[in-house]
Design a protein around this motif. Structure first.
Motif, PDB file in Angstrom:
ATOM      1  N   GLN A 144       0.821  -1.211   0.000  1.00 35.71           N
ATOM      2  CA  GLN A 144       0.000   0.000   0.000  1.00 35.71           C
ATOM      3  C   GLN A 144       0.858   1.266   0.000  1.00 35.71           C
ATOM      4  N   GLU A 145       1.998   1.215   0.678  1.00 33.17           N
ATOM      5  CA  GLU A 145       2.874   2.385   0.714  1.00 33.17           C
ATOM      6  C   GLU A 145       3.568   2.606  -0.623  1.00 33.17           C
ATOM      7  N   GLN A 146       4.011   1.520  -1.247  1.00 32.43           N
ATOM      8  CA  GLN A 146       4.754   1.641  -2.498  1.00 32.43           C
ATOM      9  C   GLN A 146       3.852   2.030  -3.667  1.00 32.43           C
ATOM     10  N   LEU A 147       2.657   1.460  -3.698  1.00 33.12           N
ATOM     11  CA  LEU A 147       1.749   1.721  -4.814  1.00 33.12           C
ATOM     12  C   LEU A 147       0.762   2.850  -4.530  1.00 33.12           C
ATOM     13  N   HIS A 148       0.809   3.381  -3.307  1.00 29.34           N
ATOM     14  CA  HIS A 148      -0.114   4.468  -2.918  1.00 29.34           C
ATOM     15  C   HIS A 148      -1.565   4.040  -3.158  1.00 29.34           C
ATOM     16  N   CYS A 149      -1.910   2.898  -2.594  1.00 26.45           N
ATOM     17  CA  CYS A 149      -3.243   2.336  -2.771  1.00 26.45           C
ATOM     18  C   CYS A 149      -3.796   1.929  -1.414  1.00 26.45           C
ATOM     19  N   CYS A 150      -5.034   1.466  -1.409  1.00 29.81           N
ATOM     20  CA  CYS A 150      -5.666   1.054  -0.157  1.00 29.81           C
ATOM     21  C   CYS A 150      -6.753   0.032  -0.464  1.00 29.81           C
ATOM     22  N   GLY A 151      -6.651  -1.150   0.142  1.00 27.58           N
ATOM     23  CA  GLY A 151      -7.624  -2.206  -0.104  1.00 27.58           C
ATOM     24  C   GLY A 151      -7.367  -2.927  -1.415  1.00 27.58           C
ATOM     25  N   VAL A 152      -8.207  -3.901  -1.696  1.00 31.93           N
ATOM     26  CA  VAL A 152      -8.060  -4.678  -2.926  1.00 31.93           C
ATOM     27  C   VAL A 152      -8.606  -3.904  -4.115  1.00 31.93           C
ATOM     28  N   LYS A 153      -9.896  -3.546  -4.050  1.00 32.23           N
ATOM     29  CA  LYS A 153     -10.504  -2.751  -5.119  1.00 32.23           C
ATOM     30  C   LYS A 153     -10.587  -1.273  -4.757  1.00 32.23           C
ATOM     31  N   ASN A 154     -10.810  -0.991  -3.471  1.00 29.16           N
ATOM     32  CA  ASN A 154     -10.777   0.383  -2.964  1.00 29.16           C
ATOM     33  C   ASN A 154     -10.673   0.321  -1.441  1.00 29.16           C
ATOM     34  N   TYR A 155     -10.568   1.465  -0.807  1.00 31.65           N
ATOM     35  CA  TYR A 155     -10.330   1.494   0.639  1.00 31.65           C
ATOM     36  C   TYR A 155     -11.475   0.912   1.457  1.00 31.65           C
ATOM     37  N   SER A 156     -12.678   0.867   0.883  1.00 34.66           N
ATOM     38  CA  SER A 156     -13.824   0.337   1.631  1.00 34.66           C
ATOM     39  C   SER A 156     -13.723  -1.178   1.854  1.00 34.66           C
ATOM     40  N   ASP A 157     -12.829  -1.846   1.142  1.00 27.68           N
ATOM     41  CA  ASP A 157     -12.648  -3.293   1.334  1.00 27.68           C
ATOM     42  C   ASP A 157     -12.216  -3.624   2.750  1.00 27.68           C
ATOM     43  N   TRP A 158     -11.544  -2.676   3.406  1.00 24.88           N
ATOM     44  CA  TRP A 158     -11.070  -2.942   4.758  1.00 24.88           C
ATOM     45  C   TRP A 158     -12.215  -3.135   5.749  1.00 24.88           C
ATOM     46  N   THR A 159     -13.387  -2.626   5.447  1.00 20.82           N
ATOM     47  CA  THR A 159     -14.507  -2.728   6.387  1.00 20.82           C
ATOM     48  C   THR A 159     -15.021  -4.152   6.533  1.00 20.82           C
ATOM     49  N   THR A 160     -14.622  -5.037   5.626  1.00 20.87           N
ATOM     50  CA  THR A 160     -15.078  -6.431   5.686  1.00 20.87           C
ATOM     51  C   THR A 160     -14.013  -7.370   6.253  1.00 20.87           C
ATOM     52  N   THR A 161     -12.868  -6.837   6.670  1.00 27.70           N
ATOM     53  CA  THR A 161     -11.783  -7.679   7.177  1.00 27.70           C
ATOM     54  C   THR A 161     -11.924  -7.930   8.667  1.00 27.70           C
ATOM     55  N   GLN A 162     -11.304  -8.997   9.136  1.00 32.81           N
ATOM     56  CA  GLN A 162     -11.325  -9.315  10.556  1.00 32.81           C
ATOM     57  C   GLN A 162     -10.614  -8.234  11.367  1.00 32.81           C
ATOM     58  N   TRP A 163      -9.539  -7.679  10.805  1.00 35.32           N
ATOM     59  CA  TRP A 163      -8.778  -6.654  11.517  1.00 35.32           C
ATOM     60  C   TRP A 163      -9.659  -5.435  11.789  1.00 35.32           C
ATOM     61  N   TYR A 164     -10.403  -5.019  10.820  1.00 35.20           N
ATOM     62  CA  TYR A 164     -11.262  -3.844  10.967  1.00 35.20           C
ATOM     63  C   TYR A 164     -12.342  -4.099  12.021  1.00 35.20           C
ATOM     64  N   ASN A 165     -12.929  -5.274  11.973  1.00 38.92           N
ATOM     65  CA  ASN A 165     -13.995  -5.606  12.924  1.00 38.92           C
ATOM     66  C   ASN A 165     -13.465  -5.761  14.346  1.00 38.92           C
ATOM     67  N   SER A 166     -12.210  -6.204  14.465  1.00 38.55           N
ATOM     68  CA  SER A 166     -11.650  -6.414  15.804  1.00 38.55           C
ATOM     69  C   SER A 166     -11.213  -5.101  16.461  1.00 38.55           C
ATOM     70  N   THR A 167     -10.801  -4.134  15.640  1.00 39.00           N
ATOM     71  CA  THR A 167     -10.354  -2.850  16.208  1.00 39.00           C
ATOM     72  C   THR A 167     -11.520  -1.931  16.544  1.00 39.00           C
ATOM     73  N   SER A 168     -12.566  -1.987  15.747  1.00 37.22           N
ATOM     74  CA  SER A 168     -13.775  -1.189  15.991  1.00 37.22           C
ATOM     75  C   SER A 168     -13.492   0.303  16.157  1.00 37.22           C
ATOM     76  N   ASN A 169     -12.504   0.797  15.415  1.00 35.46           N
ATOM     77  CA  ASN A 169     -12.182   2.230  15.509  1.00 35.46           C
ATOM     78  C   ASN A 169     -12.468   2.970  14.211  1.00 35.46           C
ATOM     79  N   ASN A 170     -13.186   2.321  13.302  1.00 35.08           N
ATOM     80  CA  ASN A 170     -13.624   2.961  12.070  1.00 35.08           C
ATOM     81  C   ASN A 170     -12.447   3.568  11.292  1.00 35.08           C
ATOM     82  N   SER A 171     -11.350   2.811  11.211  1.00 34.69           N
ATOM     83  CA  SER A 171     -10.176   3.306  10.502  1.00 34.69           C
ATOM     84  C   SER A 171      -9.502   2.174   9.736  1.00 34.69           C
ATOM     85  N   VAL A 172      -8.645   2.537   8.807  1.00 36.85           N
ATOM     86  CA  VAL A 172      -7.872   1.587   8.009  1.00 36.85           C
ATOM     87  C   VAL A 172      -6.408   1.706   8.427  1.00 36.85           C
TER      88      VAL A 172
END
Length: 249
Positions: free
Chosen positions: A139-167
């Motif tokens: 993500q740092e090298q390609l300046h990207c976020c998520g697989v298709k877009n940044y909203s993909d992170w909302t479906t990951t286990q990491w996002y659900n476990s942190t519950s801080n509404n962030s990527v």
């Protein structure tokens, strides 16, 4: 001396010199392809995608010796030397054609390969394991976020476990990385483009570049083989003495 012979000798001498230059060039291309795949190997299931690069590097290893054989054989117009040079060129030509075909095949397979593995790698992200380091680097090298877009992170286990509404912070735009918290409430601070498309494009560009280099050298080898045939046939038909024979006798 026949004009065709002079032309053939010139072509072979230039080809011999080109072998030395090509050794460095092919080594760079092969190493670049390997390094690119190494950085993103977690997203690639098919390890045989490195086969074209491996062929290129193997060819580069013997380039200097082949160039030496070509120079000596051309100056002395040795039938044995020219025959050996022709055989070597033929083998390399076949290898380069094979690498070109393999490159074409795997270039088309990159998209499916990336798509099928990237979701699983992102799903394993927890901020600490090796997969997390790979994702952050990507993500740092390609300046990207998520697989298709940044909203993909909302479906990951990491996002659900942190519950801080962030990527992850690796999603932050480079110019805003100091103040960025990764919050989805501030999307202007994030890279919104997905990584899959950028990674696919990058890998396909690398393969295309390698294929273009291989094709160029294959064409040169073809003309080299034709020149050996012309020089050998003219030598047998005319019975002339080699122009440079005294220099190497």
């Amino acid at each position: 001396m026949d004009c065709g012979v002079i032309t053939s000798k010139t072509v072979l001498l230039l080809l011999s010199l080109a072998f030395w230059a090509a050794a460095a060039g092919l080594s760079y291309v092969g190493a670049y392809v390997v390094n690119t795949y190494k950085n993103y190997d977690n997203f690639l299931q098919d390890k045989y995608a490195l086969l074209p690069a491996a062929i290129i590097i193997c060819i580069a290893v013997v380039m200097f010796i082949i160039g030496l054989i070509g120079c000596c054989s051309t100056f002395r117009e040795s039938r044995v030397g020219l025959g050996l040079f022709f055989a070597i060129i033929m083998v390399i030509f076949v290898a380069e054609v094979s690498a070109f075909v393999l490159g074409f095949v795997y270039r088309e397979r990159v998209k499916n390969d990336v798509q099928s593995t990237m979701h699983s790698v992102f799903e394993q992200y927890d901020g600490k394991n090796p997969e997390s380091s790979v994702v952050n680097y990507l993500q740092e090298q390609l300046h990207c976020c998520g697989v298709k877009n940044y909203s993909d992170w909302t479906t990951t286990q990491w996002y659900n476990s942190t519950s801080n509404n962030s990527v992850p912070l690796s999603c932050c735009r480079q110019e805003m990385v100091k103040n960025c918290t990764g919050s989805l409430d501030q999307p202007q601070e994030l890279n919104t483009q997905g990584c899959a498309e950028l990674l696919e494009s990058g890998l396909q560009s690398v393969i295309s570049y390698a294929m273009l280099v291989i094709l160029g050298f294959a064409i040169v080898k073809f003309f080299g083989m034709m020149s050996v045939c012309v020089l050998t046939c003219k030598r047998e038909d005319s019975g002339y003495q080699p122009l440079y024979s005294g220099m190497f006798s």
